[in-house]
Design a protein around this motif. Structure first.
Motif, PDB file in Angstrom:
ATOM      1  N   ASP A  41      22.239   7.858  12.900  1.00  0.00           N
ATOM      2  CA  ASP A  41      20.890   7.954  13.451  1.00  0.00           C
ATOM      3  C   ASP A  41      20.836   8.914  14.625  1.00  0.00           C
ATOM      4  O   ASP A  41      19.776   9.475  14.926  1.00  0.00           O
ATOM      5  N   VAL A  42      21.971   9.144  15.287  1.00  0.00           N
ATOM      6  CA  VAL A  42      22.045  10.143  16.361  1.00  0.00           C
ATOM      7  C   VAL A  42      22.475  11.498  15.793  1.00  0.00           C
ATOM      8  O   VAL A  42      21.865  12.531  16.087  1.00  0.00           O
ATOM      9  N   ALA A  43      23.495  11.501  14.963  1.00  0.00           N
ATOM     10  CA  ALA A  43      24.052  12.761  14.450  1.00  0.00           C
ATOM     11  C   ALA A  43      23.066  13.503  13.548  1.00  0.00           C
ATOM     12  O   ALA A  43      22.944  14.734  13.632  1.00  0.00           O
ATOM     13  N   ASP A  44      22.376  12.778  12.686  1.00  0.00           N
ATOM     14  CA  ASP A  44      21.495  13.449  11.731  1.00  0.00           C
ATOM     15  C   ASP A  44      20.303  14.125  12.397  1.00  0.00           C
ATOM     16  O   ASP A  44      19.761  15.100  11.874  1.00  0.00           O
ATOM     17  N   ASP A  45      19.885  13.616  13.537  1.00  0.00           N
ATOM     18  CA  ASP A  45      18.787  14.259  14.254  1.00  0.00           C
ATOM     19  C   ASP A  45      19.226  15.548  14.943  1.00  0.00           C
ATOM     20  O   ASP A  45      18.384  16.301  15.437  1.00  0.00           O
ATOM     21  N   ALA A  46      20.537  15.786  14.973  1.00  0.00           N
ATOM     22  CA  ALA A  46      21.063  16.974  15.670  1.00  0.00           C
ATOM     23  C   ALA A  46      21.799  17.904  14.709  1.00  0.00           C
ATOM     24  O   ALA A  46      22.662  18.678  15.131  1.00  0.00           O
ATOM     25  N   ARG A  47      21.456  17.867  13.438  1.00  0.00           N
ATOM     26  CA  ARG A  47      22.188  18.673  12.468  1.00  0.00           C
ATOM     27  C   ARG A  47      22.072  20.175  12.689  1.00  0.00           C
ATOM     28  O   ARG A  47      22.902  20.946  12.202  1.00  0.00           O
ATOM     29  N   ALA A  48      21.060  20.618  13.386  1.00  0.00           N
ATOM     30  CA  ALA A  48      20.957  22.052  13.668  1.00  0.00           C
ATOM     31  C   ALA A  48      22.077  22.509  14.591  1.00  0.00           C
ATOM     32  O   ALA A  48      22.454  23.692  14.589  1.00  0.00           O
ATOM     33  N   ASP A  49      22.625  21.588  15.376  1.00  0.00           N
ATOM     34  CA  ASP A  49      23.655  21.923  16.351  1.00  0.00           C
ATOM     35  C   ASP A  49      25.011  21.285  16.063  1.00  0.00           C
ATOM     36  O   ASP A  49      26.022  21.705  16.622  1.00  0.00           O
ATOM     37  N   LEU A  50      25.035  20.251  15.219  1.00  0.00           N
ATOM     38  CA  LEU A  50      26.268  19.528  14.928  1.00  0.00           C
ATOM     39  C   LEU A  50      26.490  19.450  13.424  1.00  0.00           C
ATOM     40  O   LEU A  50      25.548  19.510  12.641  1.00  0.00           O
ATOM     41  N   ARG A  51      27.757  19.276  13.040  1.00  0.00           N
ATOM     42  CA  ARG A  51      28.094  19.082  11.629  1.00  0.00           C
ATOM     43  C   ARG A  51      28.804  17.743  11.461  1.00  0.00           C
ATOM     44  O   ARG A  51      29.789  17.466  12.163  1.00  0.00           O
ATOM     45  N   VAL A  52      28.311  16.944  10.541  1.00  0.00           N
ATOM     46  CA  VAL A  52      28.988  15.697  10.188  1.00  0.00           C
ATOM     47  C   VAL A  52      30.125  16.035   9.232  1.00  0.00           C
ATOM     48  O   VAL A  52      29.930  16.735   8.229  1.00  0.00           O
ATOM     49  N   LEU A  53      31.322  15.547   9.539  1.00  0.00           N
ATOM     50  CA  LEU A  53      32.481  15.818   8.689  1.00  0.00           C
ATOM     51  C   LEU A  53      32.569  14.830   7.533  1.00  0.00           C
ATOM     52  O   LEU A  53      32.228  13.650   7.679  1.00  0.00           O
ATOM     53  N   ALA A  54      33.026  15.323   6.402  1.00  0.00           N
ATOM     54  CA  ALA A  54      33.427  14.408   5.336  1.00  0.00           C
ATOM     55  C   ALA A  54      34.667  13.649   5.813  1.00  0.00           C
ATOM     56  O   ALA A  54      35.450  14.167   6.619  1.00  0.00           O
ATOM     57  N   PHE A  55      34.852  12.434   5.313  1.00  0.00           N
ATOM     58  CA  PHE A  55      35.973  11.609   5.756  1.00  0.00           C
ATOM     59  C   PHE A  55      36.768  11.126   4.545  1.00  0.00           C
ATOM     60  O   PHE A  55      36.206  10.586   3.592  1.00  0.00           O
ATOM     61  N   LYS A  56      38.085  11.356   4.604  1.00  0.00           N
ATOM     62  CA  LYS A  56      38.993  10.879   3.556  1.00  0.00           C
ATOM     63  C   LYS A  56      39.750   9.677   4.102  1.00  0.00           C
ATOM     64  O   LYS A  56      40.584   9.816   4.991  1.00  0.00           O
ATOM     65  N   ALA A  57      39.436   8.511   3.597  1.00  0.00           N
ATOM     66  CA  ALA A  57      40.069   7.286   4.072  1.00  0.00           C
ATOM     67  C   ALA A  57      41.505   7.187   3.566  1.00  0.00           C
ATOM     68  O   ALA A  57      41.913   7.890   2.636  1.00  0.00           O
ATOM     69  N   PHE A  58      42.293   6.301   4.181  1.00  0.00           N
ATOM     70  CA  PHE A  58      43.636   6.026   3.680  1.00  0.00           C
ATOM     71  C   PHE A  58      43.538   5.645   2.200  1.00  0.00           C
ATOM     72  O   PHE A  58      42.761   4.782   1.811  1.00  0.00           O
ATOM     73  N   GLY A  59      44.318   6.307   1.371  1.00  0.00           N
ATOM     74  CA  GLY A  59      44.357   5.978  -0.048  1.00  0.00           C
ATOM     75  C   GLY A  59      43.366   6.726  -0.900  1.00  0.00           C
ATOM     76  O   GLY A  59      43.484   6.705  -2.128  1.00  0.00           O
ATOM     77  N   GLN A  60      42.385   7.392  -0.308  1.00  0.00           N
ATOM     78  CA  GLN A  60      41.447   8.182  -1.093  1.00  0.00           C
ATOM     79  C   GLN A  60      42.044   9.546  -1.402  1.00  0.00           C
ATOM     80  O   GLN A  60      42.835  10.087  -0.626  1.00  0.00           O
ATOM     81  N   SER A  61      41.646  10.114  -2.528  1.00  0.00           N
ATOM     82  CA  SER A  61      42.186  11.411  -2.932  1.00  0.00           C
ATOM     83  C   SER A  61      41.371  12.580  -2.398  1.00  0.00           C
ATOM     84  O   SER A  61      41.818  13.726  -2.444  1.00  0.00           O
ATOM     85  N   CYS A  62      40.161  12.307  -1.888  1.00  0.00           N
ATOM     86  CA  CYS A  62      39.332  13.365  -1.319  1.00  0.00           C
ATOM     87  C   CYS A  62      38.389  12.761  -0.293  1.00  0.00           C
ATOM     88  O   CYS A  62      38.252  11.531  -0.208  1.00  0.00           O
ATOM     89  N   GLY A  63      37.765  13.633   0.478  1.00  0.00           N
ATOM     90  CA  GLY A  63      36.856  13.164   1.495  1.00  0.00           C
ATOM     91  C   GLY A  63      35.437  13.055   0.972  1.00  0.00           C
ATOM     92  O   GLY A  63      35.046  13.730   0.015  1.00  0.00           O
ATOM     93  N   TYR A  64      34.641  12.198   1.605  1.00  0.00           N
ATOM     94  CA  TYR A  64      33.242  12.003   1.222  1.00  0.00           C
ATOM     95  C   TYR A  64      32.354  12.135   2.446  1.00  0.00           C
ATOM     96  O   TYR A  64      32.669  11.628   3.523  1.00  0.00           O
ATOM     97  N   TYR A  65      31.241  12.831   2.263  1.00  0.00           N
ATOM     98  CA  TYR A  65      30.194  12.811   3.267  1.00  0.00           C
ATOM     99  C   TYR A  65      29.428  11.491   3.146  1.00  0.00           C
ATOM    100  O   TYR A  65      29.430  10.869   2.085  1.00  0.00           O
ATOM    101  N   PRO A  66      28.726  11.082   4.198  1.00  0.00           N
ATOM    102  CA  PRO A  66      27.838   9.924   4.031  1.00  0.00           C
ATOM    103  C   PRO A  66      26.768  10.180   2.971  1.00  0.00           C
ATOM    104  O   PRO A  66      26.345   9.263   2.264  1.00  0.00           O
ATOM    105  N   ASP A  67      26.351  11.440   2.850  1.00  0.00           N
ATOM    106  CA  ASP A  67      25.312  11.829   1.899  1.00  0.00           C
ATOM    107  C   ASP A  67      25.935  12.528   0.690  1.00  0.00           C
ATOM    108  O   ASP A  67      27.107  12.920   0.713  1.00  0.00           O
TER     109      ASP A  67
END
Length: 420
Positions: free
Chosen positions: A268-294
């Motif tokens: 709710d804070v990060a998405d309002d600032a997408r013009a200036d910030l980038r949300v990283l995809a996250f690869k959890a322990f055991g996952q084969s690739c990272g996922y964005y929230p979207d």
């Protein structure tokens, strides 16, 4: 319900880590607040007040809730002091009456002031003076479960209810000038657990540019469980609040510094600032690739949160003391909105527009902090309504009653034919 199991690994014991010393760097100063000119309670302008304390990330969401409250015949005004999730939990659970008060915190010793704020009908806020003796907290709001903050049980003879609100994803963020797109749990462990692991976690090797919070922060507590670094053992500089993390990252306009910077924020804070910030995809322990929230970095559909592939999320918690299961009138004006079997269209829309996820749009659920996932079902699904709001369109069939819906999507809910 069927439990959904994604691959996982056993928790690693964090390497001995100490908080990084703050090195000299030009960053946005939070600055002391001006002294308020109004009282939080006003017998004419704000005769009915609900006092809220806790998560710094929830400020914007409370603003849209105030808009809903303001439409009522005799509205309550939210008065909120940002203190961190675990402080909000303590304000309801603590046996010490003084810990259940919020008080004015003037600027002192180089630390900025922390005055409470009241919300206007349009969601804007104004700083205000609390009662000199303090005001009892009606609702403690937290990004995390009370047990995460070491309050597993209510005090003897006290009843406390946890009214769960929308789903709140937590994210790693970098300045828009950074070239980084994804982070793994292993890399995050080296960054925040060891201070960059002597260069092994490049480009994140200088704790000066780790924009973190503290152990009272729900954002840090939740992410701590995702990367196996205790929330009180993080390297980096505590920025004091979500807005300070956001603003500090936004002003890093030198590409070399931006590449080294990383922070943590709720969506709710990060998405309002997408013009200036980038949300990283996250690869959890055991996952084969990272996922964005979207589903993509450019949408706001929270698709990977809703189906469980993006793992760092949990419900917002509104804690309040109750008697025979009933909250006080002032607390009830806020918390009971989340207790209804079917949320109002206005509330679902407000939740969605603040980049949170109404539970009716979720396909998975969990009952503990970062716990195992289970399938989630409800008779009042809102996937189509949610997607219409975030995407401006949906392929779902509009309806006014279930008899108009096909067998593949038999329930008419929030104006659309929904699949089970």
């Amino acid at each position: 319900m069927n439990e959904i199991r994604f691959p996982s690994t056993k928790a690693k014991r964090p390497v001995g880590a100490a908080l990084a010393l703050g090195l000299a760097v030009t960053l946005l100063a939070e600055g002391a607040s001006a002294v308020p000119t109004k009282n939080c309670f006003d017998s004419v302008e704000r005769p009915k007040v609900v006092y809220v304390a806790g998560s710094s990330a929830v400020s914007g969401f409370l603003g849209v809730i105030q808009g809903i409250l303001a439409a009522e015949a005799s509205p309550y005004t939210i008065v909120y002091q940002s203190q961190g999730s675990c402080t909000g939990v303590s304000a309801v659970y603590s046996e010490d009456p003084t810990s259940r008060l919020i008080k004015d915190i003037p600027a002192a010793g180089g630390k900025p002031a922390n005055y409470a704020r009241f919300y206007n009908a349009d969601g804007t806020t104004e700083e205000c003076f609390l009662d000199p003796a303090g005001n009892p907290v009606d609702v403690g709001v937290s990004d995390v479960y009370a047990g995460t903050c070491d309050f597993a049980m209510a005090p003897s003879g006290v009843q406390i209810a946890d009214y769960q609100g929308p789903i709140q994803p937590m994210t790693f963020v970098v300045p828009a000038l950074s070239t980084q797109k994804v982070i793994s749990a292993e890399a995050a462990y080296m960054i925040f657990g060891t201070g960059g692991h002597m260069g092994a976690a490049a480009p994140w090797t200088d704790p000066t540019y780790f924009f973190v919070r503290n152990a009272s922060s729900g954002t840090q507590q939740m992410i701590a469980r995702a990367i196996n670094v205790p929330a009180d053992k993080w390297w980096g500089k505590d920025r004091g609040g979500s807005s300070a993390v956001r603003d500090g990252l936004k002003i890093l306009l030198d590409a070399s510094l931006a590449e080294q910077a990383i922070g943590i924020l709720s969506t709710d804070v990060a998405d309002d600032a997408r013009a200036d910030l980038r949300v990283l995809a996250f690869k959890a322990f055991g996952q084969s690739c990272g996922y964005y929230p979207d589903s993509t970095p450019f949408l706001f559909d929270k698709r990977n949160v809703r189906d469980g592939h993006y793992p760092i999320w949990g419900p917002l918690h509104f804690y309040t003391r109750v008697s025979a299961g009933i909250p006080t009138e002032q607390a009830g004006a806020l918390v009971t909105r989340f207790a209804a079997p079917k949320l109002s269209n206005a509330l679902v829309e407000a939740i969605t527009k603040k980049h949170l996820v109404p539970k009716c749009a979720m396909r998975v659920d969990r009952s503990t902090e970062m716990g195992p996932l289970k399938t989630y079902t409800t008779d009042s699904r809102c996937d189509c309504f949610f997607e219409q709001i975030v995407n401006g369109k949906t392929t779902c069939q509009a309806c006014t009653q279930s008899s108009e819906c096909p067998s593949s999507a038999p329930a008419c809910s929030y104006g659309y034919c929904e699949a089970p």
